[in-house]
Write a protein that holds these residues in place. Structure first.
Motif, PDB file in Angstrom:
ATOM      1  N   TRP A   1       0.930  -1.070   0.072  1.00 43.74           N
ATOM      2  CA  TRP A   1       0.177  -0.038   0.022  1.00 43.74           C
ATOM      3  C   TRP A   1       0.996   1.021  -0.086  1.00 43.74           C
ATOM      4  O   TRP A   1       2.153   1.061   0.479  1.00 43.74           O
ATOM      5  CB  TRP A   1      -0.780   0.145   1.293  1.00 43.74           C
ATOM      6  N   SER A   2       0.357   2.341  -0.609  1.00 53.76           N
ATOM      7  CA  SER A   2       1.175   3.590  -0.470  1.00 53.76           C
ATOM      8  C   SER A   2       0.652   4.151   1.163  1.00 53.76           C
ATOM      9  O   SER A   2      -0.145   3.801   1.768  1.00 53.76           O
ATOM     10  CB  SER A   2       0.515   4.330  -1.439  1.00 53.76           C
ATOM     11  N   ILE A   3       1.203   5.103   1.443  1.00 49.90           N
ATOM     12  CA  ILE A   3       0.783   5.707   2.783  1.00 49.90           C
ATOM     13  C   ILE A   3      -0.644   6.253   2.683  1.00 49.90           C
ATOM     14  O   ILE A   3      -1.411   6.384   3.553  1.00 49.90           O
ATOM     15  CB  ILE A   3       1.989   6.869   3.351  1.00 49.90           C
ATOM     16  N   ASP A   4      -0.979   6.915   1.458  1.00 48.74           N
ATOM     17  CA  ASP A   4      -2.094   7.225   1.381  1.00 48.74           C
ATOM     18  C   ASP A   4      -3.342   6.214   1.266  1.00 48.74           C
ATOM     19  O   ASP A   4      -4.429   6.233   1.881  1.00 48.74           O
ATOM     20  CB  ASP A   4      -2.350   7.833  -0.168  1.00 48.74           C
ATOM     21  N   ASP A   5      -2.979   5.186   0.869  1.00 49.03           N
ATOM     22  CA  ASP A   5      -3.840   3.879   0.918  1.00 49.03           C
ATOM     23  C   ASP A   5      -4.129   3.390   2.323  1.00 49.03           C
ATOM     24  O   ASP A   5      -5.417   3.347   2.903  1.00 49.03           O
ATOM     25  CB  ASP A   5      -3.390   2.291   0.226  1.00 49.03           C
ATOM     26  N   LEU A   6      -2.854   3.337   3.327  1.00 50.32           N
ATOM     27  CA  LEU A   6      -2.975   3.151   4.635  1.00 50.32           C
ATOM     28  C   LEU A   6      -3.926   4.319   5.392  1.00 50.32           C
ATOM     29  O   LEU A   6      -5.015   3.801   6.081  1.00 50.32           O
ATOM     30  CB  LEU A   6      -1.596   3.226   5.301  1.00 50.32           C
ATOM     31  N   HIS A   7      -3.873   5.476   4.995  1.00 54.25           N
ATOM     32  CA  HIS A   7      -4.543   6.552   5.658  1.00 54.25           C
ATOM     33  C   HIS A   7      -5.970   6.400   5.333  1.00 54.25           C
ATOM     34  O   HIS A   7      -7.068   6.468   6.010  1.00 54.25           O
ATOM     35  CB  HIS A   7      -3.919   7.802   5.349  1.00 54.25           C
ATOM     36  N   ARG A   8      -6.310   6.097   4.143  1.00 58.05           N
ATOM     37  CA  ARG A   8      -7.780   6.174   3.666  1.00 58.05           C
ATOM     38  C   ARG A   8      -8.500   4.938   4.220  1.00 58.05           C
ATOM     39  O   ARG A   8      -9.683   5.082   4.743  1.00 58.05           O
ATOM     40  CB  ARG A   8      -7.870   5.882   2.173  1.00 58.05           C
ATOM     41  N   ARG A   9      -7.772   3.920   4.330  1.00 56.00           N
ATOM     42  CA  ARG A   9      -8.311   2.603   4.897  1.00 56.00           C
ATOM     43  C   ARG A   9      -8.538   2.969   6.404  1.00 56.00           C
ATOM     44  O   ARG A   9      -9.784   2.458   6.746  1.00 56.00           O
ATOM     45  CB  ARG A   9      -7.323   1.394   4.658  1.00 56.00           C
ATOM     46  N   ARG A  10      -7.838   3.295   6.996  1.00 53.21           N
ATOM     47  CA  ARG A  10      -8.068   3.746   8.347  1.00 53.21           C
ATOM     48  C   ARG A  10      -9.365   4.569   8.699  1.00 53.21           C
ATOM     49  O   ARG A  10      -9.997   4.543   9.417  1.00 53.21           O
ATOM     50  CB  ARG A  10      -6.889   4.166   8.933  1.00 53.21           C
ATOM     51  N   GLU A  11      -9.307   5.596   7.758  1.00 50.50           N
ATOM     52  CA  GLU A  11     -10.503   6.734   7.873  1.00 50.50           C
ATOM     53  C   GLU A  11     -11.586   5.822   7.602  1.00 50.50           C
ATOM     54  O   GLU A  11     -12.825   6.398   8.226  1.00 50.50           O
ATOM     55  CB  GLU A  11     -10.275   7.730   7.002  1.00 50.50           C
ATOM     56  N   GLU A  12     -11.788   5.120   6.686  1.00 46.25           N
ATOM     57  CA  GLU A  12     -12.847   4.297   6.451  1.00 46.25           C
ATOM     58  C   GLU A  12     -13.308   3.078   7.221  1.00 46.25           C
ATOM     59  O   GLU A  12     -14.099   2.293   7.255  1.00 46.25           O
ATOM     60  CB  GLU A  12     -12.777   3.682   5.088  1.00 46.25           C
ATOM     61  N   GLY A  13     -12.451   2.934   8.543  1.00 45.73           N
ATOM     62  CA  GLY A  13     -12.862   2.142   9.521  1.00 45.73           C
ATOM     63  C   GLY A  13     -12.339   0.586   9.154  1.00 45.73           C
ATOM     64  O   GLY A  13     -12.759  -0.197   9.805  1.00 45.73           O
ATOM     65  N   GLU A  14     -11.526   0.372   8.077  1.00 44.91           N
ATOM     66  CA  GLU A  14     -11.203  -0.897   7.802  1.00 44.91           C
ATOM     67  C   GLU A  14     -10.417  -1.664   9.176  1.00 44.91           C
ATOM     68  O   GLU A  14      -9.327  -0.859   9.504  1.00 44.91           O
ATOM     69  CB  GLU A  14     -10.322  -1.074   6.469  1.00 44.91           C
ATOM     70  N   THR A  15     -10.746  -2.841   9.303  1.00 44.64           N
ATOM     71  CA  THR A  15      -9.994  -3.627  10.462  1.00 44.64           C
ATOM     72  C   THR A  15      -8.508  -4.154   9.819  1.00 44.64           C
ATOM     73  O   THR A  15      -8.554  -4.603   8.592  1.00 44.64           O
ATOM     74  CB  THR A  15     -10.896  -4.796  10.837  1.00 44.64           C
ATOM     75  N   MET A  16      -7.664  -3.775  10.623  1.00 44.19           N
ATOM     76  CA  MET A  16      -6.436  -4.029  10.313  1.00 44.19           C
ATOM     77  C   MET A  16      -5.317  -4.186  11.314  1.00 44.19           C
ATOM     78  O   MET A  16      -5.928  -3.435  12.765  1.00 44.19           O
ATOM     79  CB  MET A  16      -5.823  -3.117   9.347  1.00 44.19           C
ATOM     80  N   THR A  17      -4.160  -4.708  11.396  1.00 42.33           N
ATOM     81  CA  THR A  17      -3.046  -4.490  12.479  1.00 42.33           C
ATOM     82  C   THR A  17      -2.022  -3.599  12.067  1.00 42.33           C
ATOM     83  O   THR A  17      -1.328  -3.956  10.906  1.00 42.33           O
ATOM     84  CB  THR A  17      -2.640  -5.805  13.002  1.00 42.33           C
ATOM     85  N   LEU A  18      -1.801  -2.966  12.545  1.00 43.00           N
ATOM     86  CA  LEU A  18      -0.610  -1.856  12.144  1.00 43.00           C
ATOM     87  C   LEU A  18       0.428  -2.020  12.625  1.00 43.00           C
ATOM     88  O   LEU A  18       0.777  -1.714  13.974  1.00 43.00           O
ATOM     89  CB  LEU A  18      -0.985  -0.341  12.205  1.00 43.00           C
ATOM     90  N   LEU A  19       1.661  -2.697  12.082  1.00 42.30           N
ATOM     91  CA  LEU A  19       2.560  -3.443  12.497  1.00 42.30           C
ATOM     92  C   LEU A  19       3.900  -2.337  12.401  1.00 42.30           C
ATOM     93  O   LEU A  19       4.343  -2.582  11.180  1.00 42.30           O
ATOM     94  CB  LEU A  19       2.746  -4.850  12.282  1.00 42.30           C
ATOM     95  N   ASP A  20       4.546  -2.102  13.478  1.00 46.62           N
ATOM     96  CA  ASP A  20       5.696  -1.248  13.349  1.00 46.62           C
ATOM     97  C   ASP A  20       6.785  -1.915  13.776  1.00 46.62           C
ATOM     98  O   ASP A  20       6.930  -2.334  14.938  1.00 46.62           O
ATOM     99  CB  ASP A  20       5.566   0.011  14.146  1.00 46.62           C
ATOM    100  N   VAL A  21       7.888  -2.247  12.876  1.00 45.60           N
ATOM    101  CA  VAL A  21       8.763  -3.155  12.963  1.00 45.60           C
ATOM    102  C   VAL A  21      10.312  -2.559  13.530  1.00 45.60           C
ATOM    103  O   VAL A  21      11.338  -3.091  13.560  1.00 45.60           O
ATOM    104  CB  VAL A  21       9.247  -4.217  12.034  1.00 45.60           C
ATOM    105  N   ARG A  22      10.126  -1.167  13.943  1.00 44.43           N
ATOM    106  CA  ARG A  22      11.356  -0.316  14.385  1.00 44.43           C
ATOM    107  C   ARG A  22      11.563  -0.911  15.689  1.00 44.43           C
ATOM    108  O   ARG A  22      10.690  -1.350  16.388  1.00 44.43           O
ATOM    109  CB  ARG A  22      11.198   1.182  14.354  1.00 44.43           C
ATOM    110  N   ASP A  23      12.785  -0.614  16.232  1.00 49.77           N
ATOM    111  CA  ASP A  23      13.250  -0.933  17.634  1.00 49.77           C
ATOM    112  C   ASP A  23      12.315   0.010  18.519  1.00 49.77           C
ATOM    113  O   ASP A  23      11.932   1.119  18.005  1.00 49.77           O
ATOM    114  CB  ASP A  23      14.692  -0.922  17.955  1.00 49.77           C
ATOM    115  N   ALA A  24      12.360  -0.239  19.698  1.00 51.41           N
ATOM    116  CA  ALA A  24      11.676   0.450  20.704  1.00 51.41           C
ATOM    117  C   ALA A  24      11.976   2.052  20.915  1.00 51.41           C
ATOM    118  O   ALA A  24      11.149   2.985  21.123  1.00 51.41           O
ATOM    119  CB  ALA A  24      11.629  -0.185  22.307  1.00 51.41           C
TER     120      ALA A  24
END
Length: 323
Positions: free
Chosen positions: A220-243
């Motif tokens: 996805w592009s970052i715009d796809d992610l934002h749009r899907r979140r705004e539309e309430g799509e169920t997902m898990t946003l996984l951030d794999v950076r260190d703490a």
């Protein structure tokens, strides 16, 4: 006010240059051009680079100039002068479009054009690399079009130079072989076959690029992610950076689950039990790309790479959290 006036003068000058280029391009005589360049002596290669750059801005046919560069300077120096001139011209057209027209286009872009520009910007240098490796896109027009986006200059320059190299080598060699044939040079069959091989290789580049894109897997592009979140799509946003990065100055996208890349293997079952789409991010998309590959090898086909990562999210001005 003065800046607007200067932009208008610059735009008029640019349109006049392009108009002259389009008009004169029809009657361009490569033989006369080569004779003139050849008569400049030691400075011929430098003059050719400048000429190629100006010709690129003015919409003169670059393929004829590339063939002429190969005929004049041979395969090695010819490739250098052709590639340098074309890249310099591409940068000048890019900067001209950005300075003279980018703000105006952005202000008047409709939803569809705005979405296209956002998608191109999300891909960044990847998009530049794709269109440079695919000879279907008109080179001169593309330079101006890319200047209307917010793609940074340095990635644009590097992707342009590197990804135009295969085509520059092929057409430069073809010009060199043409001059050798006209002069009755030796070993023309071998050189001709090599020229044909190079052209075939360039012709197959689009297919290779397509396979490379497909090999990236779902993204996805970052715009796809934002749009899907705004539309309430169920997902898990996984951030794999260190703490440290996750909770640091840059912050993280609200609602993210932080599992550092080295810990991912130990928590696969947790993610498998989740069952939702896994949108994977990192600072850009280097660690997240590795994470997606690891997840897919483990059978988690719902893992999706988010191009641009947290930096792209920040670039859009969307909120971030720090802990």
């Amino acid at each position: 006010m003065r800046q607007t006036h200067l932009k208008r003068i610059g735009l008029i000058g640019l349109l006049a240059l392009v108009g002259i280029g389009l008009w004169q391009g029809r009657s361009l005589d490569p033989q006369q051009l080569m004779q003139w360049i050849d008569g400049l002596g030691p400075l011929a290669w430098l003059a050719f680079i400048v000429l190629y750059a100006v010709a690129t801005v003015a919409f003169l046919p670059g393929s004829l100039l590339t063939l002429a560069g190969g005929a004049l300077f041979g395969p090695v120096l010819g490739t250098f002068v052709n590639l340098t001139g074309a890249t310099l011209g591409a940068v000048l057209a890019f900067l001209a479009a950005r300075y003279l027209g980018a703000d105006w286009v952005r202000a008047r872009a409709g939803a569809r054009l705005g979405a296209i520009l956002d998608g191109v910007e999300a891909e960044g240098w990847r998009f530049v690399a794709f269109v440079r490796l695919t000879p279907l896109f008109p080179f001169n027009l593309l330079n101006y079009a890319l200047g209307l986006t917010r793609i940074s200059l340095l990635p644009y320059l590097l992707a342009t130079w590197i990804c135009m190299l295969p085509g520059a080598i092929a057409y430069t060699w073809l010009g060199y072989v043409g001059r050798e044939a006209a002069a009755g040079g030796e070993d023309l069959i071998r050189k001709g076959l090599l020229a044909m091989g190079l052209l075939v290789a360039v012709a197959f580049l689009p297919r290779l690029v397509k396979r490379w894109k497909e090999g990236q897997g779902p993204h996805w592009s970052i715009d796809d992610l934002h749009r899907r979140r705004e539309e309430g799509e169920t997902m898990t946003l996984l951030d794999v950076r260190d703490a440290k990065d996750f909770n640091g100055k840059l912050g993280h996208i609200p609602g993210s689950l932080n599992i550092p890349l080295p810990e991912l293997a130990a928590r696969l079952e947790e993610l498998r039990a989740d069952g939702h789409a896994l949108a994977v991010v990192c600072n850009t998309d280097k660690r997240s790309a590795k994470a997606v590959q690891q997840l897919q090898r483990a059978g988690l086909d719902n893992a999706i790479l988010v191009i641009g990562g947290v930096q792209a999210w920040k670039g859009r001005g969307w909120p971030l959290e720090q802990r």
